[in-house]
Design a protein around this motif. Sequence first.
Motif, mmCIF file in Angstrom:
data_model
loop_
_atom_site.group_PDB
_atom_site.id
_atom_site.type_symbol
_atom_site.label_atom_id
_atom_site.label_comp_id
_atom_site.label_asym_id
_atom_site.label_seq_id
_atom_site.Cartn_x
_atom_site.Cartn_y
_atom_site.Cartn_z
ATOM 1 N N MET A 146 -6.346 2.348 14.714
ATOM 2 C CA MET A 146 -7.633 2.345 14.028
ATOM 3 C C MET A 146 -7.635 3.357 12.889
ATOM 4 S SD MET A 146 -9.841 0.143 15.329
ATOM 5 C CE MET A 146 -11.482 0.790 15.034
ATOM 6 N N ARG A 147 -8.277 3.101 11.881
ATOM 7 C CA ARG A 147 -9.104 1.981 11.483
ATOM 8 C C ARG A 147 -8.450 1.355 10.269
ATOM 9 N NH1 ARG A 147 -14.708 3.594 8.741
ATOM 10 N NH2 ARG A 147 -15.480 1.576 8.014
ATOM 11 N N ALA A 148 -8.497 0.057 10.168
ATOM 12 C CA ALA A 148 -7.684 -0.655 9.186
ATOM 13 C C ALA A 148 -7.810 -0.102 7.779
ATOM 14 C CB ALA A 148 -8.044 -2.147 9.193
ATOM 15 N N ASN A 149 -9.036 0.013 7.283
ATOM 16 C CA ASN A 149 -9.241 0.336 5.869
ATOM 17 C C ASN A 149 -9.363 1.823 5.594
ATOM 18 O OD1 ASN A 149 -11.762 0.021 7.319
ATOM 19 N ND2 ASN A 149 -12.799 0.413 5.375
ATOM 20 N N THR A 150 -9.194 2.660 6.625
ATOM 21 C CA THR A 150 -9.243 4.104 6.393
ATOM 22 C C THR A 150 -7.910 4.721 6.801
ATOM 23 O OG1 THR A 150 -10.373 4.439 8.530
ATOM 24 C CG2 THR A 150 -11.758 4.244 6.558
ATOM 25 N N CYS A 151 -7.796 5.171 8.046
ATOM 26 C CA CYS A 151 -6.610 5.936 8.435
ATOM 27 C C CYS A 151 -5.327 5.111 8.440
ATOM 28 C CB CYS A 151 -6.830 6.600 9.788
ATOM 29 S SG CYS A 151 -8.121 7.874 9.741
ATOM 30 N N VAL A 152 -5.405 3.849 8.862
ATOM 31 C CA VAL A 152 -4.198 3.029 8.865
ATOM 32 C C VAL A 152 -3.748 2.745 7.435
ATOM 33 C CG1 VAL A 152 -3.227 0.780 9.459
ATOM 34 C CG2 VAL A 152 -4.639 2.001 11.118
ATOM 35 N N ASP A 153 -4.663 2.268 6.605
ATOM 36 C CA ASP A 153 -4.320 1.942 5.229
ATOM 37 C C ASP A 153 -3.806 3.158 4.473
ATOM 38 O OD1 ASP A 153 -4.903 -0.230 2.895
ATOM 39 O OD2 ASP A 153 -5.440 1.776 2.191
ATOM 40 N N THR A 154 -4.497 4.287 4.600
ATOM 41 C CA THR A 154 -4.113 5.477 3.842
ATOM 42 C C THR A 154 -2.790 6.045 4.322
ATOM 43 O OG1 THR A 154 -6.473 5.951 3.587
ATOM 44 C CG2 THR A 154 -4.940 7.704 2.998
ATOM 45 N N THR A 155 -2.574 6.069 5.639
ATOM 46 C CA THR A 155 -1.302 6.552 6.178
ATOM 47 C C THR A 155 -0.153 5.649 5.739
ATOM 48 O OG1 THR A 155 -2.423 7.533 8.087
ATOM 49 C CG2 THR A 155 -0.054 7.116 8.294
ATOM 50 N N ALA A 156 -0.385 4.345 5.771
ATOM 51 C CA ALA A 156 0.656 3.402 5.361
ATOM 52 C C ALA A 156 0.984 3.540 3.878
ATOM 53 C CB ALA A 156 0.216 1.978 5.677
ATOM 54 N N ARG A 157 -0.035 3.683 3.048
ATOM 55 C CA ARG A 157 0.194 3.867 1.613
ATOM 56 C C ARG A 157 1.015 5.132 1.363
ATOM 57 N NH1 ARG A 157 -3.388 1.510 -2.235
ATOM 58 N NH2 ARG A 157 -4.968 0.131 -1.324
ATOM 59 N N PHE A 158 0.632 6.223 2.045
ATOM 60 C CA PHE A 158 1.329 7.493 1.871
ATOM 61 C C PHE A 158 2.779 7.353 2.315
ATOM 62 C CE2 PHE A 158 2.040 11.797 1.269
ATOM 63 C CZ PHE A 158 0.906 12.588 1.152
ATOM 64 N N ALA A 159 2.995 6.635 3.420
ATOM 65 C CA ALA A 159 4.360 6.423 3.908
ATOM 66 C C ALA A 159 5.208 5.723 2.856
ATOM 67 C CB ALA A 159 4.338 5.611 5.193
ATOM 68 N N GLN A 160 4.644 4.706 2.226
ATOM 69 C CA GLN A 160 5.389 3.995 1.190
ATOM 70 C C GLN A 160 5.688 4.918 0.010
ATOM 71 O OE1 GLN A 160 4.054 2.796 -2.062
ATOM 72 N NE2 GLN A 160 6.156 2.144 -2.512
ATOM 73 N N GLU A 161 4.723 5.754 -0.354
ATOM 74 C CA GLU A 161 4.935 6.695 -1.453
ATOM 75 C C GLU A 161 6.073 7.675 -1.135
ATOM 76 O OE1 GLU A 161 3.539 6.770 -4.385
ATOM 77 O OE2 GLU A 161 1.764 5.504 -4.188
ATOM 78 N N LEU A 162 6.236 8.001 0.144
ATOM 79 C CA LEU A 162 7.280 8.930 0.564
ATOM 80 C C LEU A 162 8.638 8.256 0.756
ATOM 81 C CD1 LEU A 162 5.234 11.049 3.128
ATOM 82 C CD2 LEU A 162 6.081 11.814 0.903
ATOM 83 N N GLY A 163 8.683 6.946 0.605
ATOM 84 C CA GLY A 163 9.953 6.242 0.665
ATOM 85 C C GLY A 163 10.255 5.527 1.964
ATOM 86 N N TYR A 164 9.282 5.426 2.865
ATOM 87 C CA TYR A 164 9.496 4.721 4.122
ATOM 88 C C TYR A 164 9.294 3.216 3.949
ATOM 89 C CZ TYR A 164 9.179 9.290 6.396
ATOM 90 O OH TYR A 164 9.391 10.588 6.771
ATOM 91 N N HIS A 165 10.009 2.447 4.764
ATOM 92 C CA HIS A 165 9.732 1.024 4.909
ATOM 93 C C HIS A 165 8.517 0.906 5.825
ATOM 94 C CE1 HIS A 165 10.081 -3.006 6.674
ATOM 95 N NE2 HIS A 165 10.827 -3.346 5.639
ATOM 96 N N VAL A 166 7.507 0.145 5.398
ATOM 97 C CA VAL A 166 6.208 0.124 6.077
ATOM 98 C C VAL A 166 5.902 -1.274 6.609
ATOM 99 C CG1 VAL A 166 3.715 0.415 5.786
ATOM 100 C CG2 VAL A 166 5.301 1.995 4.659
ATOM 101 N N THR A 167 5.571 -1.335 7.911
ATOM 102 C CA THR A 167 5.124 -2.573 8.547
ATOM 103 C C THR A 167 3.756 -2.353 9.174
ATOM 104 O OG1 THR A 167 7.367 -3.350 9.037
ATOM 105 C CG2 THR A 167 5.579 -4.251 10.376
#
Length: 215
Positions: A146-167
């Motif tokens: 939880m929650r799709a449009n807040t913590c999940v979305d923001t964490t996933a975006r940050f992960a991609q910015e840091l160079g991780y493969h994101v699913t």
Amino acid sequence: MSGEARYPPRETALLVVDPYNDFLSDGGKLWPRAKEVAEGVGLLDHMRQVLAAARERGLRVLIVPHHRTAPADYTTWEHLSPTQHRVRQAQVFAEGSWGAQWHPDFRPREGEFVAAQHWASSGFAHTDLDLLLRQHGVRRVVLIGMRANTCVDTTARFAQELGYHVTLVRDAIASFTWEEMTATFELNAPLYAHAVLTTEEWLAAVGEGSRTALP
């Protein structure tokens, strides 16, 4: 492509975002707002399936928790976000409360990590999450919770910015409205996520090959 090739256990981590009772349990402060979407996508069952498979396959498992709120939090802050104002007023995830305990099905086991708590939406900002992942050779992250449009979305975006493969496992993630789910999975995620899968699709992707034990 085999599950072993797509999600090698030694370099893949499951991030379980904010699995608090306040979000996921009947009686939680935020459960009434999340219930329709959570039940509509089968959130809890799908989270259980993804977590069980990650453990069986030997993936790293990390809890990515929001800050547990204390009464004096934010009182001297200059720039609270609207969400932080609401969290403060409602004392969501209140320190020492039942609501700030893990949902019983998503408690970390021995050897699993709990990252430092995040104050806003990103599990990476001002926490040790990136350090924990890199120190264990993780290059791919899979997100549920939880929650799709807040913590999940923001964490996933940050992960991609840091160079991780994101699913993102889209039916093991929920939010407060269907519009928020649409914004996350139809508009936002296609711009940064490397894969957006259902639980069934993700289980198929990791279902081949033998389990790799973690050190």
